[in-house]
Design an enzyme around this catalytic site. Structure first.
Site, PDB file in Angstrom:
ATOM      1  N   ALA A  73      34.568  25.878  43.746  1.00 32.05           N
ATOM      2  CA  ALA A  73      34.918  24.765  44.631  1.00 32.05           C
ATOM      3  C   ALA A  73      36.145  25.079  45.477  1.00 32.05           C
ATOM      4  O   ALA A  73      36.260  24.604  46.606  1.00 32.05           O
ATOM      5  CB  ALA A  73      35.150  23.495  43.816  1.00 32.05           C
ATOM      6  N   GLN A 184      33.869  17.259  40.304  1.00 32.03           N
ATOM      7  CA  GLN A 184      33.870  16.480  39.061  1.00 32.03           C
ATOM      8  C   GLN A 184      32.704  15.510  38.961  1.00 32.03           C
ATOM      9  O   GLN A 184      32.459  14.969  37.889  1.00 32.03           O
ATOM     10  CB  GLN A 184      35.174  15.664  38.942  1.00 32.03           C
ATOM     11  CG  GLN A 184      36.426  16.495  38.778  1.00 32.03           C
ATOM     12  CD  GLN A 184      36.504  17.185  37.421  1.00 32.03           C
ATOM     13  OE1 GLN A 184      35.775  16.853  36.485  1.00 32.03           O
ATOM     14  NE2 GLN A 184      37.369  18.168  37.321  1.00 32.03           N
ATOM     15  N   HIS A 204      31.138  25.552  36.874  1.00 31.68           N
ATOM     16  CA  HIS A 204      31.766  25.511  35.552  1.00 31.68           C
ATOM     17  C   HIS A 204      32.264  24.133  35.138  1.00 31.68           C
ATOM     18  O   HIS A 204      32.774  23.960  34.034  1.00 31.68           O
ATOM     19  CB  HIS A 204      32.888  26.553  35.440  1.00 31.68           C
ATOM     20  CG  HIS A 204      34.157  26.228  36.154  1.00 31.68           C
ATOM     21  ND1 HIS A 204      35.246  25.696  35.507  1.00 31.68           N
ATOM     22  CD2 HIS A 204      34.529  26.365  37.438  1.00 31.68           C
ATOM     23  CE1 HIS A 204      36.244  25.542  36.372  1.00 31.68           C
ATOM     24  NE2 HIS A 204      35.827  25.945  37.555  1.00 31.68           N
ATOM     25  N   THR A 242      28.161  40.439  48.516  1.00 33.04           N
ATOM     26  CA  THR A 242      26.938  40.523  47.723  1.00 33.04           C
ATOM     27  C   THR A 242      26.805  39.301  46.832  1.00 33.04           C
ATOM     28  O   THR A 242      27.771  38.917  46.151  1.00 33.04           O
ATOM     29  CB  THR A 242      26.966  41.799  46.853  1.00 33.04           C
ATOM     30  OG1 THR A 242      27.028  42.927  47.737  1.00 33.04           O
ATOM     31  CG2 THR A 242      25.736  41.899  45.974  1.00 33.04           C
ATOM     32  N   CYS A 327      56.129  20.576  32.134  1.00 29.89           N
ATOM     33  CA  CYS A 327      55.994  21.885  31.495  1.00 29.89           C
ATOM     34  C   CYS A 327      54.570  22.389  31.583  1.00 29.89           C
ATOM     35  O   CYS A 327      54.282  23.549  31.363  1.00 29.89           O
ATOM     36  CB  CYS A 327      56.453  21.828  30.043  1.00 29.89           C
ATOM     37  SG  CYS A 327      55.408  20.838  28.978  1.00 29.89           S
TER      38      CYS A 327
HETATM   39  C1  PLP Z   1      37.936  22.268  39.224  1.00 31.15           C
HETATM   40  C2  PLP Z   1      38.077  21.664  40.562  1.00 31.15           C
HETATM   41  C3  PLP Z   1      38.234  22.455  41.703  1.00 31.15           C
HETATM   42  C4  PLP Z   1      38.344  23.957  41.627  1.00 31.15           C
HETATM   43  O1  PLP Z   1      37.116  24.538  41.369  1.00 31.15           O
HETATM   44  P1  PLP Z   1      37.020  26.113  41.087  1.00 31.15           P
HETATM   45  O2  PLP Z   1      35.577  26.360  41.056  1.00 31.15           O
HETATM   46  O3  PLP Z   1      37.645  26.317  39.775  1.00 31.15           O
HETATM   47  O4  PLP Z   1      37.673  26.812  42.199  1.00 31.15           O
HETATM   48  C5  PLP Z   1      38.316  21.821  42.916  1.00 31.15           C
HETATM   49  N1  PLP Z   1      38.263  20.494  43.018  1.00 31.15           N
HETATM   50  C6  PLP Z   1      38.124  19.689  41.956  1.00 31.15           C
HETATM   51  C7  PLP Z   1      38.063  18.213  42.133  1.00 31.15           C
HETATM   52  C8  PLP Z   1      38.033  20.253  40.687  1.00 31.15           C
HETATM   53  O5  PLP Z   1      37.927  19.449  39.624  1.00 31.15           O
END
Ligand code: PLP
Length: 492
Positions: A73, A184, A204, A242, A327
């Site tokens: 994303a 999300q 993921h 690729t 932190c």
């Molecule tokens: C996790 C997340 C991303 C980043 O996605 P990646 O595939 O880890 O680069 C971007 N936007 C939102 C809202 C996310 O929760």
């Protein structure tokens, strides 16, 4: 203590579904070629990619031809935001304006900042305190030169979901392109690209592998979108490189599973989220962050009054959760999302995001409830709001000395209480609001004081720092402990 903590951080990444693992392993061992090659092994790979592209499109109501595979994303957002603006004619771009939400993910705010650095006007709109952006607020913030609105559908910290159809209608009416980061929401809320120009996904977050995602590009935008990664011309020239066939196959299957399993998963997540919230809501000083109803099902974000964020997190080793504490952030600042929603520094620090997933169970939720209740009770027993706990000492006829230092609003406050009889300390206690190292140093000092006289050596702040294993930047907190000790002893 359990060796593996209960995983309540599905908003950060989800375990890969075992069916996806099997499909990816099969691809990796199938001896496929490069999907751009025209020989049979290449065409076999291309067929797998084409099938996955259909599966991704089907999840969001898009044609396969409008899906561009990316590394996730973050890259999809950058392609949409930078590519859309940089692809505009120079004239339009020079007077251009881009709007995002102050609560958006860094993967939106980063590219938007890059455009600001390049001279573009940008707005980071603060939503209402419940995290929701109203159609009216969006309409009021658009300008004649607005080129793009970029927003997160479901906020990854709070779980608040924006009303996409209403916001898309505003953009369409004003002729402004709309980019939505749906990282999300995929697999949890219904998704449809109707009225949306660009939509980002990442595998993921819904049972697929890390390192692969996609950007939906509406057909009308394809002509002007400028590639941000150039080279071999893959993905119709929009994203060179690729194609990782096994990753894409994994994402495709995850999309299909997300589509067929969405309603059941959403019901599962919602019931667990309710259970978690109900298990904690009766505690005093527990605040729900974000709108109570307009949200995705799996995320619960809470702030806790009267406790310090780092200490709260340090006391929950059996949970893998996220926090707004400084932190936990590379910037050293407490959650900018919660700050933008009006939470003060303390409440932004002392926050926990618990995000549930397909594999989460009621038992895990109950473990989390018990752990958070235990830690809050432990930390609040030390709270500066309580009167000094010395009634039993006074009943014994002991003389009570006390010294205070620091301030809660500055992040550290402590009070040392000594019971003395003659020229000996007979008992010592403390109250504190502070980080785990501060609490550990207080505990050690209070343990060492009984039996000592007014001038027995007690070590120095540097000693306490070394003993507690704290980093040197915590010396200031040890100096506060010294101040409190001196204040108590000065009355002897
Ligand atoms: C996790 C997340 C991303 C980043 O996605 P990646 O595939 O880890 O680069 C971007 N936007 C939102 C809202 C996310 O929760």
């Amino acid at each position: 203590m359990t060796a593996t903590p209960v995983y309540l951080d599905h908003a950060a990444t989800t375990p890969v579904d075992s069916r996806v693992v099997a499909a990816m392993a099969e691809v990796l061992s199938a001896g496929l070629g490069n999907p751009a090659s025209t020989h049979p092994p290449g065409r076999a790979a291309a067929a797998r990619v084409a099938h996955a592209r259909e599966q991704v499109g089907a999840l969001i109501g898009a044609a396969a031809a409008d899906i561009v595979f990316t590394s996730g994303a973050t890259e999809a957002n950058a392609l949409a935001i930078l590519g859309h603006v940089r692809g505009q004619p120079a004239e339009r771009r020079s007077k251009g304006h881009v709007l995002a939400l102050a609560t958006d993910h860094k993967a939106i705010l980063g590219p938007v900042q890059r455009l600001a650095d390049e001279g573009l006007a940008v707005t980071r709109l603060v939503p209402a305190r419940d995290g929701v952006l109203s159609a009216d607020a969006l309409a009021a913030a658009l300008r004649p030169g607005t080129l793009l609105v970029s927003l997160v559908h479901v906020n990854s910290e709070t779980g608040v979901a924006q009303d996409l159809p209403a916001l898309a209608a505003v953009c369409r009416e004003r002729g402004v392109a709309l980019h939505v980061d749906a990282a999300q929401s995929a697999g949890k809320l219904p998704l449809d690209v109707q009225g949306i120009d660009y939509l980002s996904l990442t595998a993921h977050k819904f049972g697929g592998p890390q390192g692969v995602g996609a950007l939906y590009v509406a057909p009308a935008r394809r002509v002007t979108l400028q590639a941000q990664q150039v080279g071999g011309g893959q993905e119709r020239g929009l994203r060179a490189g690729t194609l990782p066939t096994h990753q894409i196959v994994g994402m495709g299957l995850a999309c299909e599973l997300a589509r067929s399993g969405r309603e059941a998963l959403a019901a599962h997540l919602e019931s667990l989220r309710q259970r978690l919230w109900q298990g904690l809501a009766d505690l005093p000083g527990v605040l729900l962050n974000g709108h109570a109803l307009q949200r995705a099902p799996g995320i619960l974000n809470l702030s806790f009054e009267d406790v310090e964020g780092e200490s709260l997190l340090a006391g929950l080793p059996e949970l893998a959760v996220a926090t707004g504490s400084a932190c936990n952030s590379s910037s050293g600042e407490p959650s900018y999302v919660l700050r933008a929603l009006g939470r003060d520094t303390q409440l932004a620090q002392a926050s926990l995001r618990m995000s549930l997933g397909a594999g989460s169970t009621e038992q895990e939720v109950d473990t989390a409830i018990a752990a958070v209740r235990r830690e809050l009770t432990r930390l609040r027993a030390l709270s500066p709001r309580l009167p000094p706990p010395v009634a039993d000492w006074q009943a014994q006829g002991w003389r009570v000395l006390q010294g205070e230092a620091g301030a809660r609003r500055l992040g550290t406050w402590l009070r040392l209480l000594l019971a003395v009889e003659g020229d000996r300390v007979v008992a010592a206690r403390f109250q504190a609001y502070g980080c785990p190292h501060t609490l550990a140093a207080c505990r050690a000092l209070v343990g060492a004081l009984p039996g000592q006289g007014p001038s027995t050596p007690r070590g120095s702040p540097a000693d306490w720092l070394a003993q507690s294993g704290a980093p040197t930047d915590k010396l200031g907190r040890m100096l506060l402990l010294e101040d409190a000790l001196q204040a108590a002893l000065s009355a002897w």
